[in-house]
Structures are given as C-alpha cells and as structure tokens.
Write an enzyme that holds these catalytic residues in place. Structure first.
Site, PDB file in Angstrom:
ATOM      1  N   ASP A  11       0.862  -1.187   0.000  1.00  0.00           N
ATOM      2  CA  ASP A  11       0.000   0.000   0.000  1.00  0.00           C
ATOM      3  C   ASP A  11       0.898   1.236   0.000  1.00  0.00           C
ATOM      4  O   ASP A  11       2.070   1.162   0.383  1.00  0.00           O
ATOM      5  CB  ASP A  11      -0.918   0.021   1.231  1.00  0.00           C
ATOM      6  CG  ASP A  11      -2.007   1.076   1.100  1.00  0.00           C
ATOM      7  OD1 ASP A  11      -2.894   0.903   0.241  1.00  0.00           O
ATOM      8  OD2 ASP A  11      -1.957   2.097   1.809  1.00  0.00           O
ATOM      9  N   SER A  12       0.326   2.358  -0.409  1.00  0.00           N
ATOM     10  CA  SER A  12       1.090   3.601  -0.368  1.00  0.00           C
ATOM     11  C   SER A  12       1.388   4.016   1.073  1.00  0.00           C
ATOM     12  O   SER A  12       2.316   4.772   1.319  1.00  0.00           O
ATOM     13  CB  SER A  12       0.308   4.711  -1.065  1.00  0.00           C
ATOM     14  OG  SER A  12      -0.942   4.884  -0.416  1.00  0.00           O
ATOM     15  N   CYS A  74      -3.611  -1.301  -2.638  1.00  0.00           N
ATOM     16  CA  CYS A  74      -3.847   0.108  -2.958  1.00  0.00           C
ATOM     17  C   CYS A  74      -4.600   0.276  -4.284  1.00  0.00           C
ATOM     18  O   CYS A  74      -4.125  -0.158  -5.341  1.00  0.00           O
ATOM     19  CB  CYS A  74      -2.482   0.783  -3.038  1.00  0.00           C
ATOM     20  SG  CYS A  74      -2.529   2.532  -3.354  1.00  0.00           S
ATOM     21  N   GLU A 150      -3.435   8.966   7.517  1.00  0.00           N
ATOM     22  CA  GLU A 150      -1.967   8.879   7.593  1.00  0.00           C
ATOM     23  C   GLU A 150      -1.408   9.673   8.772  1.00  0.00           C
ATOM     24  O   GLU A 150      -0.421   9.285   9.375  1.00  0.00           O
ATOM     25  CB  GLU A 150      -1.316   9.409   6.298  1.00  0.00           C
ATOM     26  CG  GLU A 150      -1.337   8.453   5.143  1.00  0.00           C
ATOM     27  CD  GLU A 150      -0.578   7.144   5.370  1.00  0.00           C
ATOM     28  OE1 GLU A 150       0.489   7.143   6.008  1.00  0.00           O
ATOM     29  OE2 GLU A 150      -1.079   6.098   4.904  1.00  0.00           O
ATOM     30  N   CYS A 182     -10.617   3.443  -1.780  1.00  0.00           N
ATOM     31  CA  CYS A 182      -9.283   3.774  -1.278  1.00  0.00           C
ATOM     32  C   CYS A 182      -9.134   3.020   0.034  1.00  0.00           C
ATOM     33  O   CYS A 182     -10.039   3.066   0.891  1.00  0.00           O
ATOM     34  CB  CYS A 182      -9.161   5.282  -1.052  1.00  0.00           C
ATOM     35  SG  CYS A 182      -7.625   5.752  -0.238  1.00  0.00           S
ATOM     36  N   HIS A 184      -7.603   3.519   2.662  1.00  0.00           N
ATOM     37  CA  HIS A 184      -7.620   4.280   3.919  1.00  0.00           C
ATOM     38  C   HIS A 184      -9.042   4.482   4.455  1.00  0.00           C
ATOM     39  O   HIS A 184      -9.230   4.700   5.649  1.00  0.00           O
ATOM     40  CB  HIS A 184      -6.981   5.655   3.699  1.00  0.00           C
ATOM     41  CG  HIS A 184      -5.496   5.604   3.498  1.00  0.00           C
ATOM     42  ND1 HIS A 184      -4.917   5.046   2.386  1.00  0.00           N
ATOM     43  CD2 HIS A 184      -4.481   6.044   4.279  1.00  0.00           C
ATOM     44  CE1 HIS A 184      -3.591   5.153   2.478  1.00  0.00           C
ATOM     45  NE2 HIS A 184      -3.314   5.754   3.623  1.00  0.00           N
TER      46      HIS A 184
HETATM   47  N1  DGL Z   1      -4.367   3.764  -0.213  1.00  0.00           N
HETATM   48  C1  DGL Z   1      -4.473   4.217  -1.495  1.00  0.00           C
HETATM   49  C2  DGL Z   1      -5.647   3.711  -2.292  1.00  0.00           C
HETATM   50  O1  DGL Z   1      -6.225   2.700  -1.964  1.00  0.00           O
HETATM   51  C3  DGL Z   1      -4.134   5.632  -1.860  1.00  0.00           C
HETATM   52  C4  DGL Z   1      -3.815   6.689  -0.872  1.00  0.00           C
HETATM   53  C5  DGL Z   1      -2.782   7.648  -1.413  1.00  0.00           C
HETATM   54  O2  DGL Z   1      -1.621   7.291  -1.318  1.00  0.00           O
HETATM   55  O3  DGL Z   1      -3.137   8.695  -1.972  1.00  0.00           O
HETATM   56  O4  DGL Z   1      -5.980   4.269  -3.289  1.00  0.00           O
END
Ligand code: DGL
Length: 266
Positions: A11-12, A74, A150, A182, A184
């Site tokens: 993941d990012s 992600c 985050e 997303c 998050h």
């Molecule tokens: N967690 C990521 C997603 O599912 C993206 C969040 C990000 O790094 O902007 O898209």
C-alpha cells in the site's frame, strides 16, 4: 513457488491494513510482509508513471524476500499498473471492488470515493460499466481523508466534517451503493456510515479481495502448511503514526515495524 513463503501486501501507506485485517480473519496461519510506502504517501496525486516506478521497486524488494504472492491493496496502484507485467502471482483490490459494487447495487446507481488518480483513471467507472452497462457511476476524489488517516487521526468532529464534505456530492443522486475505493477509507467507516443515508450499502472491497486470495490459494494447493502465522511491517517513513493507526485498527498494541531506506529499494 514455495507455499510456505510469505504473502506481500503493498500500500502507499497505512491504509492497506484494512486489507491485512480481512486476510488475517480468514487466513490467519499465513505469513505476511506488509509494505507501506509511508515516506512517499500520498500516491493519489502522483502521475501514473511515478506510481508504476515505485510499485516496481517495492515488488522487486518483496520478491527478494521470497514472497509467494503480492496483494496490491492500494486502489491507486491498481489503477496505474498492469499486473501482468510483474511475473509474480498478484491480486488487486480494484477488481474486487468492482465486482462487490455490481453485486451490491439494486438500482444501478453507484458512488465511488477514491483518490484523484483512481478517479481520473476511470478504472472503477469502466470496470463497473463492463459488468453492468446500465450502471450510473458517480465518482469523487477525497484526498483529504487519506491525510487524516496517515496523520494518525484528528478529533472526531473534524473527521466528521471532512467525511460529510466529501460524501455530500452524492446527495440527491439516489445512489444505493457507495464504494470505498481507497484502502484508507474503511478506517473511517463509523464516520462514513453516520453521514450516508442508511439505505446506502457501503462496500469495502477488501472483504471480497481476501476471499479471492483464499480461494485461489486453496484451489491451487498454495495454502501454507506450517502452523503459526508471522506478521512483519515494513515502512519507508516515520514509524510512530503507522504504529498508532495500525495498532488501533488491528487491535494489536505490539506491532513490530521496521523502517527501511528508499535506497534499499533501488
Ligand atoms: N491507499 C491508497 C488507495 O487505496 C491511496 C492513498 C494515497 O496514497 O493517496 O488508493
């Protein structure tokens, strides 16, 4: 391929723990290496080529750790890469989200909240329409919700305000399904559910993704046959917020996180 090798999750940032949590629920004996690129998060405002480059680096790193498969948790990465380019067994959240949305909707009116990159790629929009060409898809980029997660949360009232601002877009559109596009966002689920109409089904793609991973491993005789799952967390940025958010969400106060330098990925 060694069936006792770990599963890599990419993941990012910290968001992919929403996927890890679902995997742990149904595949608790597997070993996992979670990779959060917390130094370079957010990915959502970055160009496709840069995201491809970062993903390549991380996948190569995980290959050296002898992972048997990679789960791209992600959505933003999934909307930017071609999984066939990587020569490793790979699972992606996006396909799971598309299928879940199409299964969940009755009236064919679907909202998607995601990052700017995911929205602009139209991956959800095109994928949903491929399965249901009459569907109406309404997308909204909500990068501010990524930062809230985050940064280790703010107080409840400001989270509520941010979630409300983001989901207001869908008022009057008569959606019956809202996809959390997303990773998050499921961390903010209690807030999202408070804001959206209770006739709206909120879809977390991680649930289907985890079941798809399990099904594939079972059908291909790739389930680990040793007992006792191990969990390793690798991050490229500061550890503190990651430990706070992941520890709270996974209900595990003792998560062990290793910081690795970007240079190690090159
Ligand atoms: N967690 C990521 C997603 O599912 C993206 C969040 C990000 O790094 O902007 O898209």
């Amino acid at each position: 391929m060694d069936k006792n090798g770990p599963i890599g999750i990419i993941d990012s940032g910290v968001g992919g723990i929403t996927v890890l949590k679902r995997l742990l629920e149904i595949l608790p004996e597997e070993d996992y290496i979670y990779f959060g690129d917390t130094l370079r998060v957010p990915y959502g405002n970055r160009p496709k080529e840069e995201i491809e480059k970062f993903t390549r680096e991380i996948v190569n790193y995980l290959k050296k750790q002898k992972v048997k498969a990679v789960v791209i948790a992600c959505n933003t990465i999934c909307s930017s890469i071609n999984k066939n380019d990587y020569e490793i067994l790979m699972f992606g959240i996006l396909e799971a989200g598309i299928k879940s949305a199409v299964e969940a909707t009755s009236n064919g009116r679907i909202g998607v909240i995601a990052t700017k990159r995911t929205v602009e790629s139209e991956a959800y929009l095109k994928g949903i329409k491929r399965l249901n060409r009459n569907a109406m898809v309404f997308q909204k980029a909500c990068p501010e919700l990524v930062l809230i997660v985050e940064n280790g949360f703010y107080e409840a009232s400001s989270i509520y305000t941010a979630v409300k601002k983001c989901t207001e877009e869908f008022l009057g559109k008569d959606i019956d399904t809202l996809v959390l596009g997303c990773t998050h966002f499921p961390i903010l689920l209690p807030f999202i559910e408070r804001v959206v109409d209770n006739k709206v089904t909120v879809v977390d793609p991680a649930i289907k993704l985890a079941h798809e991973v399990k099904k594939y491993l079972v059908e291909n005789n790739l389930v680990k046959d040793k007992k006792g799952g191990q969990l390793r967390f690798l991050v490229t940025g500061e550890k503190e917020n990651f430990i706070k958010v992941a520890g709270t969400f996974l209900n595990d106060k003792h998560i062990d996180v290793l910081r690795i330098a970007i240079e190690e990925l090159k």
